[in-house]
Every structure is written in structure tokens, then in C-alpha cells.
Design an enzyme around this catalytic site. Structure first.
Site, PDB file in Angstrom:
ATOM      1  N   ARG A  78      -0.585   3.839  32.247  1.00 13.89           N
ATOM      2  CA  ARG A  78       0.802   3.569  32.649  1.00 13.89           C
ATOM      3  C   ARG A  78       1.828   3.740  31.540  1.00 13.89           C
ATOM      4  O   ARG A  78       2.900   3.133  31.599  1.00 13.89           O
ATOM      5  CB  ARG A  78       0.924   2.132  33.202  1.00 13.89           C
ATOM      6  CG  ARG A  78       0.060   1.870  34.396  1.00 13.89           C
ATOM      7  CD  ARG A  78       0.705   2.372  35.662  1.00 13.89           C
ATOM      8  NE  ARG A  78      -0.088   2.026  36.818  1.00 13.89           N
ATOM      9  CZ  ARG A  78      -0.729   2.937  37.569  1.00 13.89           C
ATOM     10  NH1 ARG A  78      -0.675   4.211  37.274  1.00 13.89           N
ATOM     11  NH2 ARG A  78      -1.412   2.560  38.615  1.00 13.89           N
ATOM     12  N   ASN A 109      -0.437  10.899  35.597  1.00 20.88           N
ATOM     13  CA  ASN A 109       0.635  10.542  36.542  1.00 20.88           C
ATOM     14  C   ASN A 109       1.432   9.345  36.029  1.00 20.88           C
ATOM     15  O   ASN A 109       1.664   8.366  36.724  1.00 20.88           O
ATOM     16  CB  ASN A 109       0.071  10.263  37.944  1.00 20.88           C
ATOM     17  CG  ASN A 109      -0.929   9.120  37.970  1.00 20.88           C
ATOM     18  OD1 ASN A 109      -1.658   8.917  37.017  1.00 20.88           O
ATOM     19  ND2 ASN A 109      -0.948   8.368  39.049  1.00 20.88           N
ATOM     20  N   HIS A 193      -8.402  14.657  42.715  1.00 22.00           N
ATOM     21  CA  HIS A 193      -8.249  13.611  43.733  1.00 22.00           C
ATOM     22  C   HIS A 193      -8.253  14.319  45.074  1.00 22.00           C
ATOM     23  O   HIS A 193      -7.328  15.050  45.396  1.00 22.00           O
ATOM     24  CB  HIS A 193      -6.943  12.846  43.520  1.00 22.00           C
ATOM     25  CG  HIS A 193      -6.721  11.756  44.526  1.00 22.00           C
ATOM     26  ND1 HIS A 193      -6.404  10.469  44.168  1.00 22.00           N
ATOM     27  CD2 HIS A 193      -6.767  11.752  45.875  1.00 22.00           C
ATOM     28  CE1 HIS A 193      -6.275   9.721  45.259  1.00 22.00           C
ATOM     29  NE2 HIS A 193      -6.486  10.481  46.315  1.00 22.00           N
ATOM     30  N   ASP A 307     -11.292   4.242  37.766  1.00 17.78           N
ATOM     31  CA  ASP A 307      -9.955   4.502  38.334  1.00 17.78           C
ATOM     32  C   ASP A 307      -9.053   3.282  38.098  1.00 17.78           C
ATOM     33  O   ASP A 307      -8.330   2.832  38.987  1.00 17.78           O
ATOM     34  CB  ASP A 307     -10.031   4.853  39.826  1.00 17.78           C
ATOM     35  CG  ASP A 307      -8.712   5.430  40.340  1.00 17.78           C
ATOM     36  OD1 ASP A 307      -7.787   5.642  39.533  1.00 17.78           O
ATOM     37  OD2 ASP A 307      -8.620   5.659  41.562  1.00 17.78           O
ATOM     38  N   HIS A 311      -1.898  -2.357  38.387  1.00 13.94           N
ATOM     39  CA  HIS A 311      -0.626  -2.832  38.942  1.00 13.94           C
ATOM     40  C   HIS A 311      -0.487  -4.330  38.678  1.00 13.94           C
ATOM     41  O   HIS A 311      -1.461  -5.075  38.796  1.00 13.94           O
ATOM     42  CB  HIS A 311      -0.587  -2.585  40.448  1.00 13.94           C
ATOM     43  CG  HIS A 311      -0.652  -1.140  40.820  1.00 13.94           C
ATOM     44  ND1 HIS A 311       0.365  -0.255  40.535  1.00 13.94           N
ATOM     45  CD2 HIS A 311      -1.624  -0.414  41.440  1.00 13.94           C
ATOM     46  CE1 HIS A 311       0.022   0.957  40.984  1.00 13.94           C
ATOM     47  NE2 HIS A 311      -1.173   0.888  41.521  1.00 13.94           N
TER      48      HIS A 311
HETATM   49 ZN   LIG Z   1      -6.726   7.514  39.658  1.00 17.38          ZN
END
Ligand SMILES: [Zn+2]
Length: 453
Positions: A78, A109, A193, A307, A311
């Protein structure tokens, strides 16, 4: 790239060689746990494996077990990202260290996504001096023409076939074909993915994990994987988070690599499970979960990964439809599976292959085995030290886990490049984590018959 470094495990190593440090305990030798000594040289490599290794210093852990540190090929740290994202490279890599993971594959990402050489360099700068373990950075190939320059800097690629956190548009049709073609030209792992959003039914408003499974069904996963299996032969494909045994078998038949996550192996989409159990691809039914576990237990799942999607707790306590998808796991994947070994439900060699050896080979690293020439990244594990997982003890800044109360075995010690970074289960290291790229072409990562238990 250099040819593969595949030193064989030598029970009787070069015992005459003087090591800087000798770690003495037990290890998996000749199909059982036996006394084992590891010699570390001054460069943080294993220089001797056997008994009666001579060394300047000696650290005896008694009948505790010496294992290679794990590699987690699928982690989201993140960073860069908004402050409310919570996790950082610093907190996430300390969590990895405590969970027995010495190398994480960091996903692109982030906000912004890691889709250019400049952004890769910026992320590398964030790792240096702040990471507790080593980090391999995946790049996001937004366009086929960006692949060659990204390939000279990145450790691998991440390909999204469905939208996810931070990725809104995904390639399909001719653009996907061009991208797969470009990715097939480079010697880097390509993690995909695989869900086909064209097969997500409409008119479903999920309120729990079972509804999420209906909205993103296993058929969508199977269809996306089938598309990937038609990709060019040369593509070094690794399919992320496979959730059902039938898809696992289809990939295995093509002799390609894939991973299963601890949450898909251990958690099912029971009615009433709230947004803490919302993840992409979704948790499946208990029967499908049990089928995937059986594949894993029999040594037919090449790689286990987390994975890790940390959060914050508050975001996951939102109403189901408003909460983000993803669960944390870099700190808990290996401890949960070590507890399955302690309970007699999983063979230790199956775990070591899937958590340590094959993931390191996928990322081209001399790691994952207690072999001469490999880096001295070693765990000390006491299989009698089974405890219940408590989220208030976790180091990840997200502060929660979907595995609350599950049995876990945390490593007592974690050695990185011959230095102790975890002692008594607590992180005692310095931020010496490096950015690594594959040192040899990714191996063909697939289960072999002797892996079966
Ligand atoms: Zn992932």
C-alpha cells in the site's frame, strides 16, 4: 541472466570449512527430523550443512527445528498510497519477518500504480533503509509498449484481468493478446489475477460472503484461466489465488505455476460472514474449500501465498457492499500452516516446497532451501509452541485478521543473511531489506511426484 543456482541439499556438507556462525538444531533430513547444523559465512550465505560443523561462534537451539525462511510472492504494502491506507513498507515487512517471510513480492496496484520506470525507482527508494525483509517489485504493464523498459527494472509483472483496488480498466480482446505477446518476450514471472468480469451475473446485491461468491463465481475464474492458458508458450505465467480444485488441475496439466492463499485453503463462504471475509476472488463453499485443501495437502499446489491486503479494520467493518475486498495474511500464512503440520494434518515437506522452495524459484532467488550457497535466511521453529492467533498481537498496522482464534506456530527466531531479525518471536532487526530482481530465469515451478505426501 546467470544459469539457475540449484545447489542440492547435502546432509553431509563441507563440514571441515570454518564458518562464522554455526546454528545447531534439528532439520528435515532423509525424510525425518534429525540433528542438523548450518554454517553461515561472513557474506550471509550458508557455507556448510551437516553435523559437527566448525565455526567461530555457535548458537544451539536444542531440539527446535531449522527451516528455510518463506517467500511470499503476493503482498500489497500500500505504499505509495493515501495515509488512511494504514500499512507501509516498514510495517508490512516487519509483519512479514515475524511471520517467517524473508522476501515479499510487492504488487503494483498502489496509488499511483507502479506502471513506469520512474515510479519503480521511486518505490525502490522507499524500500531502501525502511524494509525489514527483502522486496521484489512487480510492475503494472498498462500498455504492451511499456513492457521492455519496465522489464529492465522490475522483478516481475502483475496482470489484472478484472478490476481491483487501484486498477479500474483491464485489457481484453486484441489488447490482451498484444500484452501477453509482449510479456512473453521477457524473462520475468508474470503473475495474473484471473477473473472474467464478463461472467459476473447482474442483479445480485451481496450482503455476506456467500452472496459475494455468487457475484464473482468460480466459472468466471475458470474462463479467465482458460484464456491465459492459450497465451504464448514462452510466457512465464503464474496464476494468483486459485480457489477451486478444477482450475488448479487445468493449470497443472499445462505445467504452469499457480498459488493458493491461506484464506481460500482454510476459510469458506459461510452464510452471515461479513465484509471481513470479502475478498477477490471470493471465498468458496465449504465443499470447494475442502477440495482445494486436499489438492494442497497432496502436494499438488505449487505455491502458497498470502495476497496480503491490509485494509484498516474500520474499512472492513463497513456495510458489506461498501467495504473493500481483501484480507491481511503475510504475517499469518506460514504460522497457520506450521500449526497444521503440528496437528499432523500437513506434511512438513509439502509446506516447505510450497512456501519456501518453489516461490523462491519463481522469483529467481537463491533462497528456500537449507543448501550450501543459498542465503542464510533461516527460521527456528518449536512445533510444541501452538497458540491461538490474537489480532492485538499482530505487527501489521491493519490490526485485524480473519483467522482470529485459529491455531498458529510463530517462528521463535528468524535469521536474515546470517543476522537474527526475530528473537523470542519479537522483531529485533534493522531495516536492511533490499530490492531484489531475479538472479536466474524463473524455474519451471510445478509439483513433482516425490512432493506428494
Ligand atoms: Zn492481490
Amino acid at each position: 541472466m546467470a544459469p539457475p543456482v540449484r545447489p542440492r541439499f547435502r546432509a553431509e556438507g563441507r563440514a571441515a570449512l570454518e564458518a562464522e556462525l554455526v546454528l545447531a538444531g534439528r532439520g528435515w533430513v532423509g525424510r525425518r527430523l534429525q540433528p542438523l547444523e548450518l554454517g553461515f559465512d561472513g557474506d550471509g550465505r550458508i557455507c556448510a550443512v551437516g553435523r559437527n560443523v566448525r565455526g567461530a561462534r555457535r548458537h544451539d537451539v536444542g531440539d527446535r527445528v531449522l527451516l528455510p525462511a518463506a517467500t511470499d510472492v503476493h503482498v500489497h504494502l500500500r505504499e505509495p498510497g493515501p495515509p488512511e491506507a494504514g500499512e507501509t513498507i516498514a510495517t508490512g515487512t516487519v509483519a512479514a519477518a515475524v511471520g517467517g517471510v524473508g522476501l515479499v513480492g510487492e504488487m503494483p496496484n498502489t496509488v499511483p500504480p507502479t506502471d513506469s520506470v520512474d515510479r519503480l525507482e521511486e518505490k525502490e527508494a522507499r524500500v531502501r533503509g525502511r524494509a525489514g525483509v527483502d522486496v521484489l517489485l512487480y510492475a503494472f504493464p498498462a500498455e504492451p509498449r511499456s513492457v521492455p523498459s519496465l522489464a529492465r527494472r522490475a522483478g516481475g509483472f502483475k496482470l489484472y484481468l478484472s478490476p481491483t483496488t487501484g486498477i479500474e480498466t483491464v485489457p481484453s480482446g486484441p489488447k490482451l493478446a498484444a500484452l501477453l505477446d509482449a510479456l512473453g518476450q521477457v524473462d520475468l514471472p508474470v503473475v495474473a489475477h484471473a477473473e472474467d468480469p464478463g461472467l459476473f451475473p447482474t442483479g445480485i446485491a451481496p450482503t455476506d460472503a456467500t452472496g459475494w461468491d455468487q457475484l464473482r463465481p468460480a466459472e468466471a475464474e475458470a474462463a479467465a484461466v482458460a484464456r491465459l492458458l492459450r497465451a504464448p508458450e514462452r510466457l512465464r505465467l503464474h496464476v494468483a489465488h486459485v480457489t477451486v480444485a478444477a482450475v488448479a488441475r487445468a493449470i497443472r496439466e499445462r505445467r504452469l505455476s499457480f498459488e493458493a492463499t491461506a484464506h481460500h485453503l482454510l476459510l469458506a463462504a459461510s452464510p452471515g460472514r461479513d465484509a471481513r471475509f470479502k475478498v477477490n476472488p471470493p471465498l468458496r463453499s465449504e465443499a470447494e474449500r475442502a477440495g482445494l485443501w486436499e489438492e494442497f495437502r497432496r502436494g499438488r499446489v505449487p505455491i502458497v501465498a498470502s495476497d496480503h491486503a491490509p485494509h484498516p479494520r474500520a474499512a472492513k467493518e463497513l456495510r458489506f457492499d461498501l467495504a473493500p475486498s481483501g484480507v491481511p495474511g503475510v504475517e499469518t500464512t506460514l504460522p497457520l500452516l506450521l500449526a497444521k503440520v503440528a496437528a499432523g494434518e500437513l506434511a512438513l515437506p509439502v509446506l516447505l516446497q510450497s512456501a519456501c522452495d518453489r516461490p523462491a524459484r519463481l522469483l529467481g532467488q537463491p533462497l528456500g532451501r537449507l543448501s550450501v550457497g543459498h542465503r542464510a535466511n533461516v527460521l527456528v521453529v518449536d512445533f510444541r509452541a501452538v497458540v491461538r492467533l490474537r489480532s492485538d498481537r499482530l505487527r501489521s498496522s491493519c490490526g485485524w485478521t480473519p483467522f482470529e482464534g485459529s491455531e498458529v506456530v510463530f517462528p521463535v527466531e528468524h535469521w536474515k543473511d546470517g543476522e537474527r531479525i526475530v528473537e523470542g518471536g519479537e522483531y529485533v532487526g534493522r531495516p536492511t531489506g533490499r530490492v531484489v530482481r531475479p538472479e536466474f530465469a524463473p524455474g519451471v515451478v510445478r509439483p513433482t511426484p516425490e512432493d506428494g505426501a
